[in-house]
Write an enzyme that holds these catalytic residues in place. Structure first.
Site, short mmCIF file in Angstrom:
data_model
loop_
_atom_site.label_atom_id
_atom_site.label_comp_id
_atom_site.label_asym_id
_atom_site.label_seq_id
_atom_site.Cartn_x
_atom_site.Cartn_y
_atom_site.Cartn_z
N ASN A 194 54.57 -47.01 5.18
CA ASN A 194 54.19 -45.66 5.59
C ASN A 194 54.94 -45.24 6.85
O ASN A 194 55.86 -44.44 6.78
CB ASN A 194 52.67 -45.60 5.81
CG ASN A 194 52.13 -44.19 5.77
OD1 ASN A 194 52.74 -43.26 6.29
ND2 ASN A 194 50.97 -43.99 5.16
N ASP A 195 54.55 -45.78 7.98
CA ASP A 195 55.15 -45.36 9.25
C ASP A 195 56.64 -45.64 9.31
O ASP A 195 57.39 -44.88 9.92
CB ASP A 195 54.46 -46.05 10.42
CG ASP A 195 52.98 -45.72 10.48
OD1 ASP A 195 52.62 -44.58 10.14
OD2 ASP A 195 52.19 -46.61 10.85
N VAL A 196 57.11 -46.72 8.67
CA VAL A 196 58.51 -47.11 8.78
C VAL A 196 59.43 -46.26 7.90
O VAL A 196 60.65 -46.43 7.93
CB VAL A 196 58.70 -48.60 8.44
CG1 VAL A 196 57.93 -49.47 9.41
CG2 VAL A 196 58.30 -48.91 7.00
#
Length: 476
Positions: free
Chosen positions: A402-404
């Protein structure tokens, strides 16, 4: 055993440690590096037993027999380690590593306290030592205590069994600064004052203060920073071991502790760079937990796709990149992913894996997961290696990440993730995102990748979804 032989064995042990650390730097040699380090530790332990006169000192009283204590410790540790390693799931590895760091710090702490107790019980046989040795003993207690309680907090956050919510401590930097100064004063008091009662109070105060400091330092740090915190705590456990070596005059402990401390610090700085964080902001500021405010106007909905339709796109793809994340570990999908990888290659596609340094919950989490499924090492690429090629990728399959892969890290200066290097999955011609639902990542930041025109969502359990894609290839 002569002093010369002991020094030679210590040197051999250190060589094994250094070689082991070097081999641990690459995925394909990591197992060999682990074996080298284990051999070095075995040599070091046997040498310590010879140096301290334990070997050959049999005593009929079990409580005074070094062999009985050593055998008991080895048996207990072996049983606990064997059961734990069999029961732990891959999703539980990050918190297990956090506890390992904590146990390392606790071990150094106990060694230092034992050294102090030995000095108090018989100061003629076990002298206090000079100021440097005394300060080293105090620093061993301090760093070991911070590593222990900090690791316990990290374990609680990662496992979800404790400290689930981010806690804001008012004036935390001031509190931590006061605790640190008070603890250092206690160490200096122990080193330079000769009164037995003051020394006792100083050791107790040092232990209590730094145990509390480890708690207050890690508790406010958000879950998104836990991979970096694990690296930092690993460095602290190594540093504590190094100071313990100075305190008890053990060369191999100094060398091995410095190796672990230095490698842990280097890894911490690498992880900070991967998250666009400074080391200072990691310790003195909190991160994550704040969701980006949505834009005004109607929200754009992600496009969903069935497995059958996704297969039609994959079947025509000639260049496919997998971007794994923690969701793949939760679903235990690594073996299914390897099967899909084999099917794609048999169909003529080039397959690679783009692995972000902070994907998962600990450094190297995805590498370990994929190595377990026998994914070839040469297919495991870093984000820096894959990003220049991403615009030529036919399909990027994001599994639980998600964040990456959040493009706001590049495009939106108001995003908490802005400036963080990411895997540029959004540049691929088509992006498949495998998720259970529409939730945010560990940092709590919304991801606009999911609503991009070239992105389609395949909702459901990642393992089941990937297995269904494999079945489609089997049925062609």
């Amino acid at each position: 055993m002569s002093d010369t032989a002991i020094k030679i064995l210590y040197m051999v042990s250190c060589i094994f440690f250094i070689r082991g650390i070097k081999l641990l730097g690459k995925t394909d040699t990591a197992r060999k590096g682990n074996a080298y380090s284990a051999v070095g530790m075995l040599i070091a332990v046997i040498t310590v037993l010879c140096e301290q006169g334990v070997i050959g000192s049999w005593n009929s009283n079990p409580l005074q027999n070094g062999y009985c204590w050593i055998i008991a410790a080895v048996l207990v540790g072996t049983v606990i380690g064997a059961i734990w390693s069999k029961k732990v799931k891959m999703t539980g590895m990050p918190e297990l590593v956090a506890l390992f760091n904590g146990f390392g710090g606790l071990s150094s702490l106990l060694v230092a306290i034992t050294q102090y107790v030995a000095y108090v019980s018989d100061s003629s046989a076990q002298p206090k030592g000079d100021a440097f040795t005394s300060i080293s003993l105090g620093l061993t207690i301090a760093i070991g205590a911070v590593a222990f309680t900090g690791s316990v907090v990290a374990w609680g956050k990662l496992s979800g069994k404790a400290f689930k919510k981010n806690v804001a401590i008012p004036a935390k930097n001031a509190i931590n600064g006061i605790l640190c100064v008070a603890g250092l004063v206690a160490i200096v008091a122990y080193a330079i004052l000769g009164d037995a009662e003051i020394e006792k109070c100083a050791i107790i105060a040092t232990t209590a203060i730094f145990l509390l400091l480890g708690f207050t330092m890690v508790l406010p740090i958000g879950g998104g920073d836990m991979p970096v915190i694990i690296s930092f705590l690993n460095a602290l456990s190594g540093l504590a071991a190094a100071f313990a070596g100075f305190a008890i005059n053990n060369t191999v402990l100094v060398v091995s502790g410095c190796l672990v401390g230095a490698s842990g610090l280097i890894l911490t700085l690498i992880m900070c760079k991967a998250m666009n964080r400074t080391f200072a902001s990691l310790l003195f500021k909190s991160f994550g937990g704040q969701k980006k405010k949505g834009a005004t106007g109607p929200a754009k909905e992600p496009k969903a796709m069935s497995v059958e339709d996704a297969y039609m796109i994959l079947e025509a793809a000639k260049n496919v990149v997998f971007v794994p994340g923690y969701g793949m570990a939760v679903a235990q999908a690594q073996h299914a992913v390897k099967e899909l990888c084999d099917k794609l290659e048999a169909n003529g596609a080039e397959v690679n894996f783009a692995i972000h340094p902070v994907a998962g919950r600990m450094p190297g989490h995805m590498n370990v997961l994929l190595a377990e499924a026998n994914v070839p090492y040469e297919q495991l690429k870093t984000a820096d290696e894959m990003n220049p090629q991403m615009s030529n990728v036919d399909v990027a399959i994001v599994i639980g990440a998600n964040d990456v892969v959040n493009p706001d890290a590049i495009n939106d200066e108001s995003s908490p993730l802005y400036g963080m290097p990411i895997v540029n999955a959004h540049e691929a011609r088509t992006v498949f995102v495998l998720k259970r639902g529409k939730g945010t990542g560990f940092s709590g930041v919304e991801n606009p990748l999911f609503t991009n025109d070239n992105t389609v969502m395949i909702y459901g359990d990642a393992k089941a979804t990937v297995s269904a894609l494999v079945s489609e290839f089997n049925n062609e």
